[in-house]
Design an enzyme around this catalytic site. Structure first.
Site, short mmCIF file in Angstrom:
data_model
loop_
_atom_site.label_atom_id
_atom_site.label_comp_id
_atom_site.label_asym_id
_atom_site.label_seq_id
_atom_site.Cartn_x
_atom_site.Cartn_y
_atom_site.Cartn_z
N ASP A 194 -1.03 49.88 -2.50
CA ASP A 194 -0.83 49.09 -1.84
C ASP A 194 0.41 48.84 -1.39
OD1 ASP A 194 -1.74 46.94 0.18
OD2 ASP A 194 -2.43 46.06 -1.98
N ASP B 84 3.33 45.61 -0.41
CA ASP B 84 2.22 44.37 0.22
C ASP B 84 4.26 43.72 0.35
OD1 ASP B 84 1.86 41.37 0.63
OD2 ASP B 84 0.43 41.89 0.52
N ASP C 103 1.00 48.38 -5.72
CA ASP C 103 0.39 47.30 -6.34
C ASP C 103 -0.27 47.94 -7.78
OD1 ASP C 103 -1.08 46.08 -7.91
OD2 ASP C 103 -1.68 45.15 -5.89
#
Ligand SMILES: [Zn+2]
Ligand SMILES: [Zn+2]
Length: 369
Positions: A95, A97, A276
């Site tokens: 992930d 972001d 992450d």
């Protein structure tokens, strides 16, 4: 969400799921997955088992959830509580972001508003006196480019260092990031501890000086640019030219192992991919389902075949362009479908449903009844 806002979002979602059910990517071995969802007015419902696309269609059209999730894991008994599910495997997920990238542009498109009434404010609300503030980030192409570059770097590491080229799928998260799913049978069997190691490797976290050719006794054989993995990347991106190599060699002989170790540690955020780690190591998570709408933005999680050319503010826009009357407090302008919207200072405007939904989901506009 206020009732008129919630029912507008619900209408948009229902129409999308009714007309474009083909956008949804059904997981392999669907009955072995755990599904979950969240509605605008309720908490998370999880530990659901769906057997086929008909089950999913019923869920989407009847519950019309704000968010839909599916496990990357396969279980023997997906509807049981976690300790009793009998875990089989879980494809690997990364992930990325934009909010984690410490980008300079962030403050310029982050909007603070009153949690209760939506009035733009950075202290206690001048309109209603409420003290809770909600911060939202508005569409930013440079954030998306930076997140895309991180995803690209991750793909290089997966391919070059780990030999993983097949089964890698990149998705725009629907809001401000990318999810990289790796459908590889062997990697899917990794346990949590091995995933922590893998996440650390990708992030260049905890890299020992020994792996870069520097030992406690001082003898150093610095890596060459032509080498594979982090050694080669370190040589190319940190040591650079011949002069850079000899300067580093001098620094090591005068400063010693500990100084070099600290220097390497300081390079983590610049060299490593900003993933992450919690997402990668969690083997029991349920994750936003590809093709479904992200309730934080009203855009969809969609596959992204070419990171360089991908424009999320076109490709992930799935709601219609029917005009909707809203009251908008959005001090930052943004672009969607190649049109510019805002800034709006508590204004009554008519905008296409996709832009209205975007602002409503971010708490920056309300539908006018
Ligand atoms: Zn207020
Ligand atoms: Zn930005």
């Amino acid at each position: 969400m206020r009732p008129p806002d919630a029912s507008f979002i619900r209408r948009c979602m229902k129409r999308y799921y009714f007309e474009r059910f083909d956008m949804i990517e059904l997981p392999s071995d669907m009955p072995k997955r755990e599904f979950g969802f969240r509605r605008a007015d309720s908490g998370m419902v999880r530990h659901l088992q769906l057997h086929d696309s008909a089950d999913l269609r019923v869920l989407l059209l009847q519950a019309v959830p704000l968010e839909v999730y599916v496990s990357n894991a396969r279980y023997l008994l997906p509807s049981q509580p976690i300790p009793e599910k009998v875990w089989e495997d879980a494809h690997l997920i990364f992930d990325i972001d934009a909010k984690d990238l410490d980008l300079e542009c962030r403050p310029s498109h982050t909007v603070a508003s009153c949690e209760r009434c939506g009035h733009g404010t950075s202290g206690p609300c001048e309109r209603c006196g409420h003290r809770g503030i909600r911060k939202t980030s508005v569409a930013c192409p440079s954030c998306m480019r930076a997140a895309g570059d991180q995803a690209d770097r991750l793909l290089d590491i997966l391919a070059d260092d780990l030999g993983v080229r097949e089964g890698v799928r990149v998705y725009f998260s629907g809001n401000e990031g990318f999810h990289v799913h790796v459908h590889d049978e062997q990697l899917a069997r990794l346990g949590a501890a091995e995933r922590v190691e893998l996440a650390d490797y990708v992030a260049f976290r905890g890299m020992l000086p020994e792996r870069l050719g520097v030992a406690r006794d001082g003898a150093s054989s610095l890596p060459r640019p032509s080498e594979g993995g982090w050694r080669g990347r370190f040589a190319r991106e940190v040591l650079g030219s011949k002069a850079g190599r000899s300067r580093t060699a001098r620094e090591i002989s005068s400063g010693g192992y500990d100084a070099f170790a600290r220097r390497v540690e300081g390079m983590t955020s610049g060299l490593g991919v900003r993933i992450d780690p919690g997402v990668t190591m969690d083997v029991h998570r349920i994750f936003r389902m590809p093709g479904t709408v992200n309730g934080k933005s009203g855009m969809a999680k969609v596959p992204c075949a070419d990171l360089k050319r991908f424009d999320p503010y076109v490709s992930a826009v799935v709601f219609s362009d029917e005009p909707v009357h809203i009251r908008a407090s959005c001090p930052v302008s943004f672009r969607m479908m190649k049109r510019r919207f805002g800034p709006y200072a508590n204004e009554y405007v008519r905008v296409p449903a996709y832009a209205a939904a975007y602002m409503v989901c971010k708490g920056l506009a309300h539908v006018v009844e």
